[in-house]
Write an enzyme that holds these catalytic residues in place. Structure first.
Site, mmCIF file in Angstrom:
data_model
loop_
_atom_site.group_PDB
_atom_site.id
_atom_site.type_symbol
_atom_site.label_atom_id
_atom_site.label_comp_id
_atom_site.label_asym_id
_atom_site.label_seq_id
_atom_site.Cartn_x
_atom_site.Cartn_y
_atom_site.Cartn_z
ATOM 1 N N VAL A 163 -6.357 6.852 -5.108
ATOM 2 C CA VAL A 163 -5.855 5.475 -5.056
ATOM 3 C C VAL A 163 -6.679 4.515 -5.891
ATOM 4 C CG1 VAL A 163 -4.783 5.799 -2.787
ATOM 5 C CG2 VAL A 163 -7.138 4.908 -2.939
ATOM 6 N N ASN B 139 -4.277 3.551 4.354
ATOM 7 C CA ASN B 139 -5.296 4.154 5.200
ATOM 8 C C ASN B 139 -6.488 4.752 4.451
ATOM 9 O OD1 ASN B 139 -6.272 5.648 7.745
ATOM 10 N ND2 ASN B 139 -5.752 7.352 6.401
ATOM 11 N N TYR C 174 -19.117 -1.085 3.137
ATOM 12 C CA TYR C 174 -17.978 -0.840 4.021
ATOM 13 C C TYR C 174 -17.552 -2.125 4.728
ATOM 14 C CZ TYR C 174 -15.148 1.340 7.691
ATOM 15 O OH TYR C 174 -14.120 1.697 8.516
#
Length: 264
Positions: free
Chosen positions: A75, A101, A169
């Site tokens: 992706v 996801n 993150y």
């Protein structure tokens, strides 16, 4: 690229059983992505499974009954995302749901030790990859007839509060919330709904360290409770089942006793 059993022949929509809706799940080879794919398959959705590991996608497709379209996709690469959505359009003729996801934690190291390359990997996967897929889904959902669809972004409780040594993150998951809100606003006129599910400690390959012991805000290392990823999948199924006139904007699903409420 691979595919399972097809229904019908010739032209867009040939792989979609009459009356079924089409869902695309990224990061579908394992963990939450696989759990959501299986839950949607049980609910009668036609599936497109995307991820970097063709063998893992094939495993999910087998568990889902073998009729899913699998497309090996990174992706972070715009050309591969374009190829993925072209496959969706050519095979099914439309897209009703994107579950955004695909993601990665990155190394758990102090901020001053985080390599630029590791920062970029997390940002490119979690944020840029989510944007590229959402953008492509938006274009397809806007153009298709009937117009519209739904995008569900996989956030995290880290979209609200960080863990130690998780700057990349955490930054991407905060940014995911902004992506969700912007898509939700911009999609209104095209009947495109966008919501976000923030997950805490679902038991997957990515969270094995939780039950083994993980650094806490007070400097101690402690094991944390986890929950079944199937519980996340059932929530996604509910969000996906709503008519486009209704939307779960944000949902949090977490292990009940994890140190999130009152973290720190």
């Amino acid at each position: 690229m691979g595919s399972g059993d097809l229904t019908g022949s010739g032209g867009p929509g040939r792989g979609r059983p009459v009356g079924s809706k089409v869902a695309l799940v990224t990061g579908a080879g394992s963990g939450i992505g696989r759990a959501v794919a299986l839950e949607l398959a049980e609910a009668g959705w036609s599936l497109v499974l995307a991820g970097r590991r063709a063998d893992a996608l094939a495993g999910t497709a087998r568990l889902a009954g073998g009729s899913a379209l699998t497309v090996r996709t990174d992706v972070t690469r715009p050309e591969e995302v374009d190829g993925l959505f072209a496959a969706v359009r050519d095979h099914f003729g439309r897209l009703d749901l994107l579950f955004n996801n695909a993601g990665t934690f990155g190394p758990a190291v102090p901020v001053e030790e985080l390599a630029y390359e590791d920062w970029r990997t997390v940002v490119d996967t979690n944020l840029t990859g989510a944007f590229l897929c959402a953008q492509a889904a938006f274009r397809l959902m806007r153009a298709q007839r009937p117009q519209g669809g739904r995008i569900i972004n996989n956030g995290s409780v880290s979209a609200h509060v960080p863990r130690p040594h998780s700057i990349a993150y955490t930054a991407t998951k905060h940014a995911m919330t902004g992506l969700t809100k912007s898509l939700s606003l911009d999609g209104r006129r095209y009947s495109i709904a966008c919501g976000q599910i923030d997950v805490g400690n679902a038991a997957t390959e990515m969270t094995e360290r939780m039950s083994a012991g993980i650094l806490q805000a007070d400097g101690q290392v402690r094991a944390e409770p986890v929950m079944d990823a199937a519980d996340v999948a059932r929530t996604v199924r509910h969000m996906a089942s709503l008519p486009l006139e209704a939307n779960v904007q944000f949902a949090t699903v977490m292990a009940t006793a994890m140190p999130y409420i009152g973290r720190g």
